[in-house]
Scaffold this motif. Structure first.
Motif, PDB file in Angstrom:
ATOM      1  N   TYR A   1      -7.505  -4.062 -11.727  1.00  0.00           N
ATOM      2  CA  TYR A   1      -7.584  -3.561 -10.486  1.00  0.00           C
ATOM      3  C   TYR A   1      -8.853  -2.945 -10.119  1.00  0.00           C
TER       4      TYR A   1
ATOM      5  N   PHE B   1      -3.256  -6.039 -19.205  1.00  0.00           N
ATOM      6  CA  PHE B   1      -3.447  -5.071 -18.478  1.00  0.00           C
ATOM      7  C   PHE B   1      -4.447  -4.103 -19.076  1.00  0.00           C
TER       8      PHE B   1
ATOM      9  N   PRO C   1      -3.733   0.663 -19.643  1.00  0.00           N
ATOM     10  CA  PRO C   1      -2.443   1.215 -18.981  1.00  0.00           C
ATOM     11  C   PRO C   1      -2.293   2.494 -19.855  1.00  0.00           C
ATOM     12  N   LYS C   2      -1.563   3.605 -19.346  1.00  0.00           N
ATOM     13  CA  LYS C   2      -1.333   4.841 -20.008  1.00  0.00           C
ATOM     14  C   LYS C   2      -0.331   4.577 -21.147  1.00  0.00           C
TER      15      LYS C   2
ATOM     16  N   ASP D   1      -1.384   7.894 -11.188  1.00  0.00           N
ATOM     17  CA  ASP D   1      -2.631   7.370 -12.041  1.00  0.00           C
ATOM     18  C   ASP D   1      -3.462   6.852 -11.273  1.00  0.00           C
TER      19      ASP D   1
ATOM     20  N   ASP E   1       0.871  -1.292  -0.173  1.00  0.00           N
ATOM     21  CA  ASP E   1       0.027  -0.310  -0.040  1.00  0.00           C
ATOM     22  C   ASP E   1       0.746   1.152   0.079  1.00  0.00           C
ATOM     23  N   ASN E   2       0.752   2.183  -1.017  1.00  0.00           N
ATOM     24  CA  ASN E   2       1.524   3.098  -1.109  1.00  0.00           C
ATOM     25  C   ASN E   2       1.667   4.162   0.180  1.00  0.00           C
TER      26      ASN E   2
ATOM     27  N   THR F   1       3.970   1.524 -16.525  1.00  0.00           N
ATOM     28  CA  THR F   1       4.378   2.294 -17.715  1.00  0.00           C
ATOM     29  C   THR F   1       5.548   3.296 -17.565  1.00  0.00           C
TER      30      THR F   1
ATOM     31  N   GLY G   1       0.379   0.097 -11.202  1.00  0.00           N
ATOM     32  CA  GLY G   1      -0.354  -0.606 -12.343  1.00  0.00           C
ATOM     33  C   GLY G   1       0.659  -1.233 -13.283  1.00  0.00           C
ATOM     34  N   SER G   2       0.507  -1.251 -14.346  1.00  0.00           N
ATOM     35  CA  SER G   2       1.457  -2.053 -15.238  1.00  0.00           C
ATOM     36  C   SER G   2       3.067  -1.471 -15.531  1.00  0.00           C
TER      37      SER G   2
ATOM     38  N   PHE H   1       1.290   4.680  -7.894  1.00  0.00           N
ATOM     39  CA  PHE H   1       0.124   4.029  -8.310  1.00  0.00           C
ATOM     40  C   PHE H   1       0.542   3.344  -9.632  1.00  0.00           C
TER      41      PHE H   1
ATOM     42  N   GLU I   1       3.077  -0.372  -6.070  1.00  0.00           N
ATOM     43  CA  GLU I   1       2.291  -1.133  -6.462  1.00  0.00           C
ATOM     44  C   GLU I   1       1.499  -2.195  -5.469  1.00  0.00           C
ATOM     45  N   MET I   2       0.241  -1.605  -4.965  1.00  0.00           N
ATOM     46  CA  MET I   2      -0.318  -2.376  -3.804  1.00  0.00           C
ATOM     47  C   MET I   2      -0.614  -3.945  -3.988  1.00  0.00           C
TER      48      MET I   2
HETATM   49  C1  LIG Z   1      -5.222   3.366 -12.731  1.00  0.00           C
HETATM   50  S1  LIG Z   1      -4.021   2.064 -12.441  1.00  0.00           S
HETATM   51  C2  LIG Z   1      -2.540   2.799 -12.803  1.00  0.00           C
HETATM   52  C3  LIG Z   1      -2.157   2.290 -14.342  1.00  0.00           C
HETATM   53  C4  LIG Z   1      -0.642   2.654 -14.717  1.00  0.00           C
HETATM   54  N1  LIG Z   1      -0.665   4.141 -14.878  1.00  0.00           N
HETATM   55  C5  LIG Z   1      -0.347   2.118 -16.237  1.00  0.00           C
HETATM   56  O1  LIG Z   1      -0.247   2.779 -16.958  1.00  0.00           O
HETATM   57  O2  LIG Z   1      -0.544   0.740 -16.334  1.00  0.00           O
HETATM   58  C6  LIG Z   1      -3.979   2.554 -10.535  1.00  0.00           C
HETATM   59  C7  LIG Z   1      -3.045   1.208  -9.920  1.00  0.00           C
HETATM   60  O3  LIG Z   1      -3.085   1.490  -8.563  1.00  0.00           O
HETATM   61  C8  LIG Z   1      -2.894   0.488  -7.719  1.00  0.00           C
HETATM   62  N2  LIG Z   1      -3.417   1.100  -6.306  1.00  0.00           N
HETATM   63  C9  LIG Z   1      -4.594   1.396  -6.124  1.00  0.00           C
HETATM   64  N3  LIG Z   1      -4.404   1.817  -4.655  1.00  0.00           N
HETATM   65  C10 LIG Z   1      -3.042   1.823  -4.490  1.00  0.00           C
HETATM   66  C11 LIG Z   1      -2.414   1.978  -3.116  1.00  0.00           C
HETATM   67  N4  LIG Z   1      -3.169   2.364  -2.025  1.00  0.00           N
HETATM   68  N5  LIG Z   1      -1.307   1.658  -3.077  1.00  0.00           N
HETATM   69  C12 LIG Z   1      -0.522   1.180  -4.159  1.00  0.00           C
HETATM   70  N6  LIG Z   1      -1.229   0.905  -5.209  1.00  0.00           N
HETATM   71  C13 LIG Z   1      -2.702   1.133  -5.319  1.00  0.00           C
HETATM   72  C14 LIG Z   1      -3.902  -0.283  -8.433  1.00  0.00           C
HETATM   73  O4  LIG Z   1      -3.836  -1.794  -7.817  1.00  0.00           O
HETATM   74  C15 LIG Z   1      -3.914  -0.213  -9.903  1.00  0.00           C
HETATM   75  O5  LIG Z   1      -2.680  -1.039 -10.407  1.00  0.00           O
END
Ligand SMILES: C[S@@+](CC[C@H](N)C(=O)[O-])C[C@H]1O[C@@H](n2cnc3c(N)ncnc32)[C@H](O)[C@@H]1O
Length: 553
Positions: free
Chosen positions: A79, A344, A347-348, A67, A45-46, A375, A372-373, A370, A397-398
């Motif tokens: 997610y 995924f 992804p951006k 993101d 968790d961030n 990027t 995600g994949s 945050f 990434e959580m």
């Molecule tokens: C919108 S996606 C990001 C996509 C990323 N920009 C990409 O291009 O792949 C948000 C990500 O944040 C992660 N996330 C959500 N809450 C979080 C937290 N509290 N701590 C860390 N990661 C978290 C989710 O699991 C998800 O993978």
């Protein structure tokens, strides 16, 4: 300044302070090390990950891109977008209490974002900036939050990113854009981004290495006056005679001949002028380039029509506009990830993130909490490969599955190279990363005691951060951690001076003091105890602080 209120705000406003400091534990198997090092992927968790990273990176990150979940209310993605994930629900219950159950999804989103943004701000260097992707669901709330934390003065822009994707739906007004909200840590220190919007064609004068403008300016602010150009004044053409067009300015007396790119005889030109004082300075400087008030290299040239042009060297071309287009789409990026063997949704596009991070220069630490994949990780490696920059990334990434199988795996493939399902091999971008998790047990237990297995280097980070508020960059191999504001900070812990001494040298005694690296000035010494009297401490200009109780972050 108006601020935003929501249910649960009181409970989360100081919550970042209650989050315990955990340690980062590296998993060598999931890491993909390279020689340079410095890149990190952290699973957790961030909120906790940021707290764990702060002692090392406070004030050291130049570019944050995040993101976060957009809070669209949709379920069932890779997610969970609507902040209803079990982890966040559990966290809200603990943090906001019973009230947490009744919160609307917007309150929940705000409760989730606030403490994370508070921590993120602590990471930014004075010349740094944060970029946050968002859509219409939470745009207004996000701008309120960021304004409250960063202040109106540091607002940079709300970029509208034209998403280029498929928007073939039944909406009355079809939305084909998202936003990226940008704030500087300190707008006075945020520099002109050294990039030109990619939609600008190469032929544009914005991409020319020089900026040219005539200084012939006729109008009430520029009354007519004479300028005497001595022989040798540089021209913008090699050979020929100046030709004054009928009725045109400037007027000039006598024949003005140009030979080998310079004026062969003195000539007097008459017109209204801008930058006349700079031109005189240029002449006084024997036609060598001078610096203008913005320290830009400046020279002048005489043109065939008799006009004089001011020529400024465009140090770093900079042209960033608030609409972003032509950066591909999430659908396209998803397809490209498939070719990497990674699945995924949304992804951006890597090009979009490359553009944002390149705004912050070639030497910078980029944080995406945050991830995600991943990027952002690929964008850093790709941008470095393209412009030779020395950027580093920290991704958080959580979700354990995403972090291990998607974030880390995608960055590993991007770095090492891979073969697509169609058998095409794609060369690696180079680079690597350390993969970390957060320790189950925090650094300090509930009674404030330090965990037994903590190393000197780990505690050094916390002590330095507690004392200076900045990230620790030392190696953790000396009791002298560094000098900040003229004061030296020392730590005696884990027998850093050798185990011969009482308690492994963790107690400040006279012989130990004599062994410490010298500093001519005030000294702060953290140790388990001190056997030095008040008079000695004063004479030696020492402030003694007892570990762990005096480590106040
Ligand atoms: C919108 S996606 C990001 C996509 C990323 N920009 C990409 O291009 O792949 C948000 C990500 O944040 C992660 N996330 C959500 N809450 C979080 C937290 N509290 N701590 C860390 N990661 C978290 C989710 O699991 C998800 O993978």
């Amino acid at each position: 300044m108006p601020t935003l209120n929501w249910i649960g705000k009181e409970a989360v406003i100081r919550h970042h302070k209650e989050v315990p400091f955990r340690l980062l534990e590296t998993d060598e198997k999931l890491s993909h090390r390279d020689e340079d090092g410095g890149n990190l992927i952290v699973q957790g968790d961030n909120l906790h990950a940021l707290k764990a990273l702060l002692p090392r990176y406070a004030g050291k990150v130049k570019c944050i891109y995040i993101d976060p979940p957009y809070n669209t209310g949709k379920e069932g993605w890779v997610y969970n977008d609507n902040v209803n994930s079990p982890e966040i629900r559990q966290w809200l219950e603990k943090t906001v209490g019973k009230e947490g159950e009744d919160l609307s999804r917007h309150d929940k989103w705000l409760c989730m974002m606030y403490p994370r943004l508070v921590l993120l701000k602590e990471f930014l260097s004075e010349d740094g900036a944060i970029f946050v992707s968002i859509d219409d669901n939470e745009l207004q709330s996000l701008i309120f939050l960021l304004t409250e934390l960063f202040s109106t003065k540091n607002y940079l822009a709300t970029f509208a990113w034209k998403t280029d994707g498929n928007f073939d739906n039944q909406a009355k007004i079809k939305v084909n854009h998202e936003y990226i909200v940008a704030f500087a840590r300190n707008s006075d220190r945020f520099e002109h981004p050294p990039v030109v919007d990619p939609s600008i064609p190469d032929s544009s004068k914005l991409k020319r290495p020089e900026i040219r403008n005539t200084i012939v300016k006729n109008g009430p602010k520029n009354p007519i006056s004479n300028i005497r150009l001595p022989a040798g004044f540089p021209a913008g053409f090699a050979e020929g005679e100046l030709s004054e067009a009928e009725g045109d300015w400037p007027k000039f007396s006598g024949r003005a001949q140009i030979e080998e790119g310079t004026l062969s005889t003195e000539v007097v030109l008459s017109s209204g002028w801008s930058s006349k004082r700079l031109l005189e300075k240029f002449i006084e400087n024997k036609f060598n380039p001078i610096r203008d008030s913005k320290n830009q290299e400046t020279r002048f040239e005489l043109m065939q029509s008799g006009t004089i042009e001011i020529v400024k060297v465009r140090d770093k071309p900079s042209h960033v506009v608030s609409t972003l287009g032509g950066f591909s789409s999430t659908q396209n990026m998803s397809a490209r990830l498939k070719a990497m063997g990674i699945s995924f949704d949304y992804p951006k596009p890597v090009e979009l993130i490359q553009y944002l991070i390149s705004m912050m220069g070639e030497e910078c630490l980029v944080l995406d909490s945050f991830a995600g994949s991943g990027t952002t990780g690929q964008a850093v490696l790709k941008q470095n490969a393209e412009d030779g920059g020395n950027r580093k990334f920290i991704l958080v990434e959580m979700d354990e599955g995403i972090s291990r199988d998607i974030t880390a795996e995608r960055v590993r493939r991007a770095a090492k190279g891979y073969t697509t399902p169609k058998g095409k091999s794609v060369e690696g971008l180079g680079g690597g990363f350390s993969y970390c998790r957060l320790s189950e047990e925090p650094l300090f237990d509930e009674f404030g005691a330090i965990r037994e297995d903590v190393t000197f280097a780990q505690l050094a980070e916390f002590v330095w951060f507690a004392e200076t508020g900045t990230g620790y960059t030392g190696k953790g191999d000396s009791p002298l951690l560094g000098v900040h504001g003229g004061r030296a900070v020392y730590l005696l812990f884990n027998g850093i001076l050798g185990d011969r001494r009482p308690n492994g040298g963790n107690i400040l005694t006279k012989p130990i003091l004599d062994e410490l690296p010298a500093h001519d000035g005030n000294r702060i010494i953290y140790a388990a105890a001190s056997r030095l009297g008040e008079a000695t401490l004063q004479r030696e200009r020492i402030t003694f602080k007892q570990t762990p109780y005096a480590i106040e972050v």
